[in-house]
Design an enzyme around this catalytic site. Structure first.
Site, short mmCIF file in Angstrom:
data_model
loop_
_atom_site.label_atom_id
_atom_site.label_comp_id
_atom_site.label_asym_id
_atom_site.label_seq_id
_atom_site.Cartn_x
_atom_site.Cartn_y
_atom_site.Cartn_z
N GLU A 155 -5.40 -11.20 -0.98
CA GLU A 155 -6.39 -11.04 0.46
C GLU A 155 -7.92 -10.95 -0.01
O GLU A 155 -8.65 -10.15 0.83
CB GLU A 155 -6.00 -9.63 0.91
CG GLU A 155 -4.57 -9.69 1.24
CD GLU A 155 -4.11 -8.24 1.93
OE1 GLU A 155 -5.16 -7.64 2.57
OE2 GLU A 155 -2.86 -7.71 2.03
N ASN A 205 2.17 -4.96 -3.40
CA ASN A 205 0.78 -5.52 -2.84
C ASN A 205 0.09 -4.18 -2.58
O ASN A 205 0.47 -3.14 -1.79
CB ASN A 205 0.89 -6.33 -1.61
CG ASN A 205 -0.48 -7.17 -1.15
OD1 ASN A 205 -1.10 -7.73 -2.11
ND2 ASN A 205 -0.96 -6.90 -0.08
N GLU A 207 0.92 -1.19 0.00
CA GLU A 207 0.09 -0.15 0.02
C GLU A 207 0.70 1.45 -0.07
O GLU A 207 0.54 2.45 0.85
CB GLU A 207 -0.98 0.10 1.39
CG GLU A 207 -2.07 -1.28 1.13
CD GLU A 207 -2.77 -1.38 2.27
OE1 GLU A 207 -2.86 -0.51 3.20
OE2 GLU A 207 -3.32 -2.37 2.57
N HIS A 232 -9.94 -7.06 -1.77
CA HIS A 232 -10.99 -6.86 -0.62
C HIS A 232 -12.06 -5.92 -1.26
O HIS A 232 -12.08 -4.89 -1.56
CB HIS A 232 -10.57 -5.95 0.42
CG HIS A 232 -9.38 -6.68 1.23
ND1 HIS A 232 -9.45 -7.60 2.13
CD2 HIS A 232 -8.10 -6.39 1.66
CE1 HIS A 232 -8.64 -8.05 2.55
NE2 HIS A 232 -7.57 -7.14 2.54
N ASP A 288 -11.64 -11.17 -0.02
CA ASP A 288 -13.04 -11.59 0.76
C ASP A 288 -14.06 -10.47 -0.02
O ASP A 288 -13.79 -9.76 -0.44
CB ASP A 288 -12.81 -11.06 2.38
CG ASP A 288 -12.02 -9.91 2.47
OD1 ASP A 288 -11.35 -10.04 3.66
OD2 ASP A 288 -12.12 -9.00 1.85
#
Ligand code: G3I
Length: 340
Positions: free
Chosen positions: A252, A181, A140, A217, A254
């Site tokens: 990651e 990432n 990030e 996400h 979800d």
């Protein structure tokens, strides 16, 4: 392709389907849950061939007090992976979201900050040399507006902290794959353009970067007619990163928007998103791994962060039972065909 309403898969575990295709399917884990919940550990070992530490390989838990390094959780996760023949992704060497308070408060000079960060990266990457196959070296580093995020490392060292971190990680483990990432850079937008330009510049300067992690996400509303994201955009983004010679990991995943046990309609929508993302990854040669952020709704960061309305974002429910999202992942793997 739409997902089947009833599971068409053979009931084969995700791991077996992925192994047969030379693909990495993983989940973020916590050492305490591995130790305390047998069903957590059993499900992990059965269904996944890769793990990543949800928080225990970050700088804050490792060096909360300057000079006192605690690898207990990280070592336990790496040991679990080795005992179960699972690959390990390392997450994350440099991240503003898990920088110890003493660093944030420090008045290190640029040289002192560079010396500290180099030593930290060499210590952590060196400790797991040969046991961690890929590292999120910087997480990030791009702001939501697409510029450089003004993190403590940017402020202490300058923009080139990112290139330095990649070079130090490569010095410590020349065989590890090194990733940048980020989130909200999965499709084609100003942030993913900035990520593309960042990694392209690193490559042009000869920095040892091997891949980009797309965190994924997402929520149900991000897709569909009024959403900002689509499988086509993700495919386009993966393609342009692949054209640079980089791998892509979905790091990651979800899918928010389902609360509690969910309704059949919402669970099917959630399953369709999991299917579309994994199928898109499997169809793209540069995309070699998909990890979910946790794997059971019993332990998701989403609940404390977003509240109960989004508390069921993962492929297994609170009781470790597979949801339609699980069947969708299995279907995407089954349809991908066995690698030669
Ligand atoms: O469970 C322990 C407890 O035993 C211990 O006493 C306590 C001491 O601080 O920590 C507890 O662990 C917490 C952990 O989550 C598990 O709940 C940590 O405090 C807390 O910092 C940690 O937060 C993690 C967060 O990153 C910061 O590291 C979340 O689990 C994790 O899901 C989240 O993950 C981030 C990715 O790294 C980057 N992308 C976004 C993603 C979600 O924010």
């Amino acid at each position: 392709m739409p997902i089947s309403s009833a599971s068409q898969t053979s009931g084969t575990a995700l791991r077996a389907l992925a192994d047969a295709r030379g693909f990495s399917i993983g989940a973020a884990v916590q050492s305490g849950l591995i130790a305390d919940e047998p069903v957590y550990a059993e499900t992990l070992a059965r269904e996944f061939n890769m793990v990543v530490a949800e928080w225990e390989m970050k700088m804050d838990p490792i060096e909360r007090q300057r000079g006192v390094l605690d690898f207990t959780g990280a070592d336990a996760i790496v040991a679990f992976a080795a005992a179960n023949d699972m690959a390990v992704r390392g997450h994350a060497l440099v991240w503003h979201g898990a920088t110890p308070a003493w660093v944030e408060r420090s008045n290190m000079t640029r040289d002192e900050a560079m010396a500290y960060l180099r030593t930290y990266i060499h210590t952590v990457v060196g400790r797991y040399r040969g046991r961690v196959m890929a590292w999120d070296v910087v997480n990030e580093g791009i702001s939501d507006q697409g510029g450089m995020r003004r993190t403590v490392w940017y402020n202490l060292i300058g923009e080139d902290y990112i290139e330095m971190a990649f070079r130090w990680a490569h010095e410590a483990d020349p065989d590890a794959l090194l990733f940048y990432n980020d989130y909200a850079a999965e499709g084609m937008n100003s942030k993913s353009d900035a990520v593309y330009e960042l990694v392209k510049g690193l490559l042009e300067r000869g920095a040892p970067i091997h891949g980009v992690g797309l965190q994924m996400h997402v929520s149900l509303s991000d897709f569909g007619r009024f959403g900002w994201l689509s499988a086509e955009q993700i495919a386009q983004n993966i393609e342009r990163l692949g054209a640079l010679g980089l791998q892509v990991h979905i790091t990651e995943m979800d899918v928010r928007g389902v609360s509690g046990a969910g309704t059949p309609e919402l669970l099917e929508q959630q399953a369709q998103v999991y299917y579309d993302v994994l199928a898109t990854c499997l169809q793209a040669e540069p995309c070699t791994a998909l990890l979910t952020w946790g794997f059971t709704d019993r332990h998701t960061w989403i609940r404390p962060f977003f509240g109960p309305a989004d508390a069921a974002p993962l492929p297994f429910d609170e009781g470790y039972q597979p949801k339609p999202a699980y069947d969708a992942l299995a279907q995407a793997l089954t349809e991908a065909g066995v690698s030669d």
